[in-house]
Design a protein around this motif. Structure first.
Motif, short mmCIF file in Angstrom:
data_model
loop_
_atom_site.label_atom_id
_atom_site.label_comp_id
_atom_site.label_asym_id
_atom_site.label_seq_id
_atom_site.Cartn_x
_atom_site.Cartn_y
_atom_site.Cartn_z
N GLY A 46 1.17 -1.58 0.03
CA GLY A 46 0.10 -0.43 -0.14
C GLY A 46 1.06 1.51 0.06
N VAL A 47 2.28 1.40 -0.50
CA VAL A 47 3.16 2.24 -0.12
C VAL A 47 2.86 3.17 -1.59
CG1 VAL A 47 5.51 3.03 -0.76
CG2 VAL A 47 5.16 1.22 1.12
N LEU B 25 -2.20 -6.50 -15.42
CA LEU B 25 -1.67 -5.38 -15.10
C LEU B 25 -2.74 -4.39 -14.77
CD1 LEU B 25 1.62 -3.89 -16.51
CD2 LEU B 25 1.64 -4.64 -14.80
N GLY B 26 -3.59 -4.37 -15.67
CA GLY B 26 -4.81 -3.24 -15.46
C GLY B 26 -5.61 -3.74 -14.25
N MET B 27 -5.48 -5.41 -14.16
CA MET B 27 -6.81 -5.50 -12.62
C MET B 27 -6.39 -5.40 -11.10
SD MET B 27 -7.06 -9.41 -13.81
CE MET B 27 -8.45 -10.47 -12.71
N THR C 297 -11.55 -3.28 -15.24
CA THR C 297 -11.57 -4.51 -14.65
C THR C 297 -11.49 -3.69 -13.25
OG1 THR C 297 -8.90 -3.78 -15.18
CG2 THR C 297 -10.63 -5.49 -16.76
N PRO C 298 -12.49 -5.03 -11.78
CA PRO C 298 -11.88 -5.38 -10.93
C PRO C 298 -11.03 -5.52 -10.67
CG PRO C 298 -13.68 -7.15 -11.67
CD PRO C 298 -12.58 -6.10 -12.96
N PRO C 299 -9.85 -5.88 -9.52
CA PRO C 299 -10.29 -5.02 -7.95
C PRO C 299 -10.18 -3.75 -8.34
CG PRO C 299 -9.04 -6.46 -7.39
CD PRO C 299 -8.83 -6.83 -9.23
N ILE C 300 -8.81 -3.64 -9.16
CA ILE C 300 -9.15 -1.84 -8.79
C ILE C 300 -9.15 -1.26 -10.35
CG2 ILE C 300 -7.38 0.29 -8.73
CD1 ILE C 300 -7.10 -1.55 -6.96
N GLY C 301 -10.73 -0.47 -10.86
CA GLY C 301 -11.03 -0.07 -12.07
C GLY C 301 -11.42 1.37 -11.51
N PHE C 302 -10.38 2.37 -12.08
CA PHE C 302 -11.52 3.63 -11.69
C PHE C 302 -12.79 3.88 -11.87
CE2 PHE C 302 -6.82 6.16 -10.68
CZ PHE C 302 -7.22 5.72 -9.83
N ASN C 303 -13.29 3.13 -13.67
CA ASN C 303 -14.56 3.62 -13.91
C ASN C 303 -15.58 3.41 -13.10
OD1 ASN C 303 -13.40 5.77 -15.69
ND2 ASN C 303 -14.25 4.48 -18.00
N LEU C 304 -15.19 1.88 -12.46
CA LEU C 304 -16.22 1.51 -11.52
C LEU C 304 -16.27 2.02 -10.58
CD1 LEU C 304 -14.56 -2.21 -12.29
CD2 LEU C 304 -15.85 -1.25 -13.31
N VAL D 128 -2.14 0.79 -4.63
CA VAL D 128 -2.92 -0.48 -4.81
C VAL D 128 -3.47 -0.62 -3.34
CG1 VAL D 128 -2.67 -2.63 -5.60
CG2 VAL D 128 -1.52 -0.54 -6.41
N SER D 129 -4.74 0.27 -2.74
CA SER D 129 -5.35 -0.47 -0.96
C SER D 129 -5.60 -1.82 -1.16
CB SER D 129 -5.96 0.70 -0.96
OG SER D 129 -7.36 1.23 -1.98
N ILE D 130 -5.51 -2.71 -1.72
CA ILE D 130 -6.46 -4.20 -1.73
C ILE D 130 -5.88 -4.70 -0.46
CG2 ILE D 130 -6.04 -6.39 -2.63
CD1 ILE D 130 -5.48 -5.18 -5.11
N LEU D 131 -4.58 -4.52 0.22
CA LEU D 131 -4.43 -5.01 1.34
C LEU D 131 -5.69 -4.27 2.74
CD1 LEU D 131 -2.40 -6.61 3.22
CD2 LEU D 131 -0.64 -5.02 3.01
N GLN D 132 -5.48 -2.38 2.19
CA GLN D 132 -6.08 -1.85 3.59
C GLN D 132 -7.48 -2.34 3.69
OE1 GLN D 132 -3.28 -1.53 1.26
NE2 GLN D 132 -2.05 -0.35 3.07
N SER D 133 -8.23 -2.80 2.08
CA SER D 133 -9.60 -3.28 2.62
C SER D 133 -9.90 -4.65 3.74
CB SER D 133 -9.78 -3.34 1.06
OG SER D 133 -9.75 -4.32 0.51
N PHE D 134 -8.34 -5.25 3.68
CA PHE D 134 -9.31 -6.48 4.00
C PHE D 134 -8.75 -6.19 5.70
CE2 PHE D 134 -8.49 -8.77 0.09
CZ PHE D 134 -9.93 -8.80 0.05
N ILE D 135 -7.74 -4.92 6.29
CA ILE D 135 -7.17 -4.94 7.58
C ILE D 135 -7.95 -3.55 8.14
CG2 ILE D 135 -5.44 -6.39 7.00
CD1 ILE D 135 -3.70 -3.32 6.35
N LYS D 136 -7.87 -3.76 9.81
CA LYS D 136 -8.51 -3.09 10.10
C LYS D 136 -8.08 -3.05 11.51
CE LYS D 136 -13.64 -2.89 8.66
NZ LYS D 136 -14.82 -4.29 9.22
N GLY D 137 -8.47 -1.76 12.53
CA GLY D 137 -7.82 -1.69 13.85
C GLY D 137 -6.77 -1.01 14.10
#
Lengths: 437, 168
Positions: free
Chosen positions: A21-22, A336-338, A381-388, B75-84
């Motif tokens: 998440g950096v 990549l787009g996902m 495309t999910p999970p990261i898709g700005f239009n979605l 990319v906040s996939i990890l952030q959507s699964f964790i809390k607290g």
């Protein structure tokens, strides 16, 4: 073997930093620095001495100045009655087609794309008005969301386009040519969407129920009048580029000034509109520019690590045909787009893919259009898709449901890519006709 | 710590307004250039250069404010699964990594700035602009960003991790 190992470690580093998440710009710098230190033992002092001047040079590149201006222009239109006028203008004109007002999503997005460089601004501006209007009239939610998600991404393909400017800067190709190359593929994809909506509506008329009052000739004429401001802006922005008055970067300033004048003349300019749009444009362009600056360093680091050359060699050893290479790249970009958004995909992949494409004999202008369509696919495309995300934000519908609605439009865009690959002239005819080869 | 938050707010706001002013300047300079070229066959002879400086300064000076408004993408996939507490720990880890690389960059930008200042380096153009001015704007932007990262780390611990901004 060593080169594959290096590419693998870089991929792991990208997954580690970005997956954690950096923020993307910091992630790119971290991947580059960690890679240089651990893979080729480059001393930190040398990395710093390479990084600092490179970042100053990239930050002060004049070409990226178009980005904040097109974003500001989009912000100004987003917060005025432009989207409302678009719907009021298009609805009497599209009513008599099978699918009726569903076409306002598609034609509206295509028109708005011609004055905005961003897919997010296009989807949000058009969706803000069409979603509630279509929902009130009982139109199919799935077709409404899907057509908006797909057509909203045309903001990237139909000029002016921020992703095209980014590609043009990185690939060192003419942005004016790229803009011209995006026009016909953009219209083609919009036509595919409209065709699909017509077929579905003919098969099931309930997806687009008729209004109690049918719009007549007078409504159509009023509709035309509502479209004048947007048509005028398209004419001013694109006209300034192709008449030679302004370069694509300068045209952004022309667009901002024209939009400001129009907003003042229609008495919509307030202190809040001016300052809020200005700060919002600075935020968005900072986010994009800093990624571009970090990507310039990533590109240099990749060069030191010999990744592009080695990956190119490895793919070359596979003896793929040019079409085989394009298929592999298309799959690579969809994957990549996902997980990444458009600018990141463009800046991270280009150091590797561009040399491959050039070696295979593809035209870099054609590849720019191909890449932009790939980035458009990434928007839906999910999970990261700005239009979605935007449609989810506008409607409160879960993202997977919006993504499902967008599937047919995803497939149509894939058909568009196939057509573009089979007939490269779709992209290249207009730039070759407008400019000397 | 409250003083840090307040100072960060003040300097961050000042920097974003300077950045906004620079965007207005970019539009004005380019418009002036187009008018001069089209109607008077003249030029400011400095558009590419000054607009480049303005865009670089705008980007770095607005870095902190953009971060405060959670507009930098990730990319906040990890952030959507964790809390607290886990979410706070991961956020602190991300901030630490970002702080480390920014500090590293700031150190070398400072070196470049000090060298350009002591040598009186100017741009190789007609305007002969002192280069340390642009180095300085970038350095100040990085320092403000470091300050913002410290503030954000403190706020993540005391108030929890804020949500990332939605795409506009």
């Amino acid at each position: 073997m060593e080169s594959l190992f290096i590419a693998f470690v870089i991929l792991l580093l990208v997954m580690f930093y970005l997956g954690l998440g950096v923020w993307v710009f910091a992630g790119l710098l971290l991947v580059s620095t960690t890679g240089l230190v651990f893979l080729i033992d480059m001393p930190l002092d040398r990395i710093g001495k390479i990084m600092a001047p490179l970042m100053i040079r990239s930050a002060t590149s004049w070409e990226i100045s178009a980005i904040p201006m097109f974003i500001w222009m989009g912000e100004l239109m987003l917060r005025t009655d432009m989207s409302d006028r678009l719907f009021r203008g298009l609805s009497p004109l599209t009513y008599h087609l099978p699918g009726r007002l569903l076409h306002t999503n598609i034609v509206g997005s295509a028109l708005f794309a011609a004055i905005s460089g961003s897919s997010a601004a296009t989807t949000a501006t058009v969706g803000k008005i069409t979603i509630s209007e279509l929902s009130k009239r009982g139109y199919s939610k799935s077709l409404t969301y899907g057509s908006l998600a797909g057509a909203g991404s045309l903001g990237l393909l139909i000029p002016p386009s921020i992703v095209m400017i980014v590609y043009g800067v990185l690939a060192e190709v003419s942005i004016a040519r790229l803009f011209a190359a995006g026009v016909l593929p953009g219209i083609m994809i919009a036509a595919l969407y409209s065709g699909y909506v017509m077929i579905v509506s003919l098969a099931d008329p309930n997806v687009a129920p008729p209004d109690r009052e049918k719009p007549g000739l007078k409504d159509a004429l009023i509709g035309f009048l509502n479209l004048i401001p947007i048509a005028l802006l398209i004419f001013i922005v694109l006209g300034s580029i192709y008449s030679g008055i302004a370069t694509p970067s300068e045209a952004a300033a022309v667009g901002v000034v024209a939009t400001l004048i129009m907003i003042i003349l229609t008495r919509q300019m307030t202190k809040d509109v001016f300052f809020d749009t200005l700060v919002s444009a600075v935020h968005t362009s900072c986010m994009i520019a800093v990624i571009l600056i970090a990507a310039a360093f990533l590109s240099t680091a990749m060069g030191f690590l010999h990744v592009p050359q080695d990956v190119a060699k490895a793919i070359g050893a596979l003896n793929l045909s040019p079409s085989g290479l394009i298929v592999i790249l298309a799959v690579f970009y969809v994957l990549l787009g996902m997980f990444l958004e458009g600018i990141s995909i463009t800046v991270m992949s280009l150091p590797i893919t561009l040399p491959l494409i050039l070696a295979a004999g593809f035209d870099p202008i054609w590849f720019g259009v191909f890449l932009v369509i790939m980035v458009e696919l990434a928007q839906i495309t999910p999970p990261i898709g700005f239009n979605l995300f935007i449609i989810q934000g506008l409607t409160g519908t879960p993202i997977m449901k919006v993504a499902l609605a967008a599937v047919p439009f995803f497939m149509l865009m894939c058909i568009g890519v196939v057509l573009l690959t089979l007939f490269p002239e779709i992209a290249l005819w207009l730039p070759n006709s407008l400019f000397d080869k | 710590m409250k003083t840090l938050v307040r100072v960060n707010d003040i300097v961050g706001n000042l920097a974003i307004w300077i950045s906004a002013g620079l965007l207005v300047y970019i539009v004005c300079h380019i418009s002036l250039e187009i008018v001069m070229r089209s109607f008077f066959s003249a030029s400011t002879f400095s558009m590419d250069e000054f607009v480049g400086y303005a865009i670089g300064s705008m980007t770095f000076l607005s870095l902190a404010h953009t971060f405060r408004h959670r507009k930098h993408i990730r990319v906040s996939i990890l952030q959507s699964f964790i809390k607290g507490r886990t979410e706070i720990v991961v956020e602190l880890l991300c901030i630490t990594f970002t702080f480390g690389i920014t500090l590293f960059l700031a150190r070398y930008i400072w070196r470049t700035l000090a060298r350009d200042f002591s040598r009186g380096t100017v741009s190789p153009t007609l305007t002969e602009t002192p280069i340390w001015l642009i180095d300085g704007a970038i350095f100040i932007g990085l320092v403000l960003f470091l300050l913002q990262l410290l503030t954000s780390a403190w706020l993540a611990v005391s108030d929890g991790v804020p949500k990332d901004a939605e795409v506009e």
